[in-house]
Design a protein around this motif. Sequence first.
Motif, mmCIF file in Angstrom:
data_model
loop_
_atom_site.group_PDB
_atom_site.id
_atom_site.type_symbol
_atom_site.label_atom_id
_atom_site.label_comp_id
_atom_site.label_asym_id
_atom_site.label_seq_id
_atom_site.Cartn_x
_atom_site.Cartn_y
_atom_site.Cartn_z
ATOM 1 N N ILE A 125 0.852 -1.198 0.000
ATOM 2 C CA ILE A 125 0.000 0.000 0.000
ATOM 3 C C ILE A 125 0.888 1.249 0.000
ATOM 4 N N GLY A 126 1.979 1.183 0.781
ATOM 5 C CA GLY A 126 2.943 2.287 0.794
ATOM 6 C C GLY A 126 3.539 2.513 -0.591
ATOM 7 N N ILE A 127 3.838 1.433 -1.288
ATOM 8 C CA ILE A 127 4.405 1.551 -2.646
ATOM 9 C C ILE A 127 3.396 2.251 -3.568
ATOM 10 N N LEU A 128 2.164 1.786 -3.492
ATOM 11 C CA LEU A 128 1.125 2.383 -4.354
ATOM 12 C C LEU A 128 0.929 3.860 -4.034
ATOM 13 N N ARG A 129 1.012 4.182 -2.729
ATOM 14 C CA ARG A 129 0.855 5.590 -2.335
ATOM 15 C C ARG A 129 2.043 6.408 -2.843
ATOM 16 N N SER A 130 3.253 5.819 -2.785
ATOM 17 C CA SER A 130 4.437 6.552 -3.259
ATOM 18 C C SER A 130 4.380 6.765 -4.771
ATOM 19 N N LEU A 131 3.673 5.850 -5.457
ATOM 20 C CA LEU A 131 3.528 5.996 -6.912
ATOM 21 C C LEU A 131 2.453 7.026 -7.273
ATOM 22 N N GLY A 132 1.779 7.517 -6.263
ATOM 23 C CA GLY A 132 0.740 8.520 -6.521
ATOM 24 C C GLY A 132 -0.667 7.958 -6.458
ATOM 25 N N GLY A 133 -0.793 6.744 -5.920
ATOM 26 C CA GLY A 133 -2.125 6.150 -5.759
ATOM 27 C C GLY A 133 -2.891 6.899 -4.680
ATOM 28 N N SER A 134 -4.089 7.356 -5.003
ATOM 29 C CA SER A 134 -4.871 8.136 -4.041
ATOM 30 C C SER A 134 -5.529 7.217 -3.012
ATOM 31 N N LYS A 135 -6.081 7.837 -1.981
ATOM 32 C CA LYS A 135 -6.810 7.070 -0.963
ATOM 33 C C LYS A 135 -7.978 6.339 -1.617
ATOM 34 N N ARG A 136 -8.632 7.044 -2.533
ATOM 35 C CA ARG A 136 -9.785 6.457 -3.219
ATOM 36 C C ARG A 136 -9.365 5.226 -4.031
ATOM 37 N N PHE A 137 -8.185 5.323 -4.615
ATOM 38 C CA PHE A 137 -7.657 4.205 -5.399
ATOM 39 C C PHE A 137 -7.433 2.976 -4.511
ATOM 40 N N ILE A 138 -6.856 3.222 -3.323
ATOM 41 C CA ILE A 138 -6.591 2.120 -2.385
ATOM 42 C C ILE A 138 -7.917 1.520 -1.902
ATOM 43 N N ILE A 139 -8.859 2.387 -1.516
ATOM 44 C CA ILE A 139 -10.171 1.905 -1.048
ATOM 45 C C ILE A 139 -10.839 1.100 -2.168
ATOM 46 N N GLY A 140 -10.749 1.624 -3.362
ATOM 47 C CA GLY A 140 -11.343 0.939 -4.520
ATOM 48 C C GLY A 140 -10.765 -0.451 -4.718
ATOM 49 N N LEU A 141 -9.444 -0.552 -4.566
ATOM 50 C CA LEU A 141 -8.790 -1.862 -4.745
ATOM 51 C C LEU A 141 -9.289 -2.876 -3.722
ATOM 52 N N ILE A 142 -9.364 -2.436 -2.456
ATOM 53 C CA ILE A 142 -9.801 -3.349 -1.386
ATOM 54 C C ILE A 142 -11.256 -3.766 -1.634
ATOM 55 N N PHE A 143 -12.095 -2.796 -1.995
ATOM 56 C CA PHE A 143 -13.508 -3.114 -2.253
ATOM 57 C C PHE A 143 -13.659 -4.064 -3.444
ATOM 58 N N GLN A 144 -12.879 -3.795 -4.484
ATOM 59 C CA GLN A 144 -12.979 -4.655 -5.665
ATOM 60 C C GLN A 144 -12.515 -6.075 -5.342
ATOM 61 N N GLU A 145 -11.456 -6.156 -4.533
ATOM 62 C CA GLU A 145 -10.960 -7.488 -4.161
ATOM 63 C C GLU A 145 -12.027 -8.229 -3.357
ATOM 64 N N SER A 146 -12.647 -7.503 -2.441
ATOM 65 C CA SER A 146 -13.700 -8.124 -1.642
ATOM 66 C C SER A 146 -14.898 -8.495 -2.521
ATOM 67 N N ALA A 147 -15.178 -7.657 -3.513
ATOM 68 C CA ALA A 147 -16.300 -7.946 -4.421
ATOM 69 C C ALA A 147 -16.024 -9.210 -5.239
ATOM 70 N N VAL A 148 -14.768 -9.382 -5.672
ATOM 71 C CA VAL A 148 -14.421 -10.594 -6.437
ATOM 72 C C VAL A 148 -14.626 -11.833 -5.566
#
Lengths: 366, 244
Positions: free
Chosen positions: A273-296
């Motif tokens: 998550i730190g890597i994604l944030r350092s790459l410029g991943g927003s909070k919304r992007f991280i939340i989206g990833l977790i939600f999508q993973e849970s949705a799958v």
Amino acid sequence: MNKKMIMAGLAARPVRTTVSILAVALEVTLILVVVGLTSGISYETGKRTEGVGADIMFQPPNSSLILAINNSTMPIALENKIKEVEGVKAVAPVQTLVNSSSGLEIIYGIDPQKFDAVTGGFIWHKGGYFKATDEIVVDDVYALAKKVTVGDQVEVLNHKFKVSGIIEHGKGARLFISQQTAQEMTGMVNRASMFYVKLNDPDQVNTVIGRMEKVFPTYGLRPLREYAKLMMSTSMPALDAFIETVVFVAVCIGVLVIFLSMYTTITERTREIGILRSLGGSKRFIIGLIFQESAVVCLIGIVLGVGSSFLLARLVQFIFPTLIVMITPDWILKASFFALVSGVIGSLYPSMKAAAQDPVEALAYE
Amino acid sequence: MKNLLETIDLRKTYKIGKIEVEALQGVNLRIREGELVAVMGPSGCGKSTLMHLLGAMARPTAGKVLIDGDDIAGMNDGQLTEVRRNKIGFVFQKFNLLPTLTAGDNIAVARHIHGRGGPAHDQHLEEILQMLMIQDKMGRRPSELSGGEQQRVAIARSVANRPAILLADEPTGSLDTKNSEIVLNMFRELNRRFRQTIILVTHNPELVIYTDRLIEMRDGVIVSDNDPFPEDTESELAQPARSV
């Protein structure tokens, strides 16, 4: 790209992913099978009750709609009083017994003559009415399921009976014994669980019920068609609390498992998550990833759950052929919705926690 | 030359329990476009903290950090994220590749977050991969790559979106001498060929020969800076701070 990341993340932790999917599948199966079984029994009972052909069901005061859990009885002598009500053609007292040793079977203790007068009589496949107290009439579904025929012996409620006749299914119960036997077995002599009432004019049901209410103000009087309709509907008031409880428990299981899965996921993947944030991943992007993973996880669990519900329904019917498990499209949709909701609730806190992580601290996480 | 990074009396204090640690105690520096700078100093001197602030990963306690003219001190999390996404590339000592993805996908993630794509960028990326000699490693996972290869993938990822500034924190810290040399030459090549502004944070004095400018830090302050244009820097720093 999100899809790739999610699938790679799930594949990298196969045990947790599998357990999470199975938990969601369990949630869906629990809802579908329990609701299906409840609705199936209720629907089947309603249909068979409707098949009796009576117009009014007369029950003791404060009795339940569900015959299987009804213990109230009333004096059998009421029969004559009911007959006196204008518009009544015939009355059949019934003593109900419940056999739960192989599924859930309601047994009717009846007086053949009176029962025939109300129902118009059975369609006989083989044999005839019981002549002795140790004889029983079974319907064709029961006979097929238990592989019995006339003359064979069956054990019901620790009593051995000889099959005297096999009838076409759909007339109240699957098993019929004499009223006398039923009274002996229950110890309730000269009492009845209910009366089926046949009217001269079926269209006068409400009028006759109005007359009856004056004579029997505290008794349960229901038009049989209305009763059958209620039993066959998917939202039966008497079962709502039970179904809601099952759904609540199932959703709780789903929420807790998804929560645990996602919480451990984000803890394990703090650095990612730190890597994604350092790459410029927003909070919304991280939340989206977790939600999508849970949705799958939820979607795979739903598919598996629906599939296993049908398999389990078949298994139940194989073991208890007289039971019906009704898995309906509306409940498949509801169970899927509940599973997705549990996924959303379960991943809400973990996703917020993941997004709130400080990128510097997350990158330093070992 | 255009100023890309500027710090004015930059201070950062960490609170560890009841103790306050001043990691940076008034740092002033200016980095221009196309420079290859080494920030050197012993452990705990504040160089990593400086890197985090220059990379918009943290906010200063006091002072200013101007990234391409914008002060990050007053930015919210979303704005800092946007600065990182559009202007900064990071290379870390521990490579920090996503372990579940292939090398190619690790680079694709950065491009995906940035929202870049298209043939022009692919051509740029191809050039980078060729220069880093990893074009045939794209299908491999980090665990299937050597340390040197992983670091080169990390470099490719960091510059895939053409960031204005590339920040590398101890980029050779986990590599052997041979791979360190290769990686440092790659930084130099990136700087020369693409005029990529690079700041290398290190405690290794041997690394200095690959850079044009050395900033030395100790106890949270800059103790020496062989800035090739020092007068320019001093005179500009004497001016009132640029408003954002």
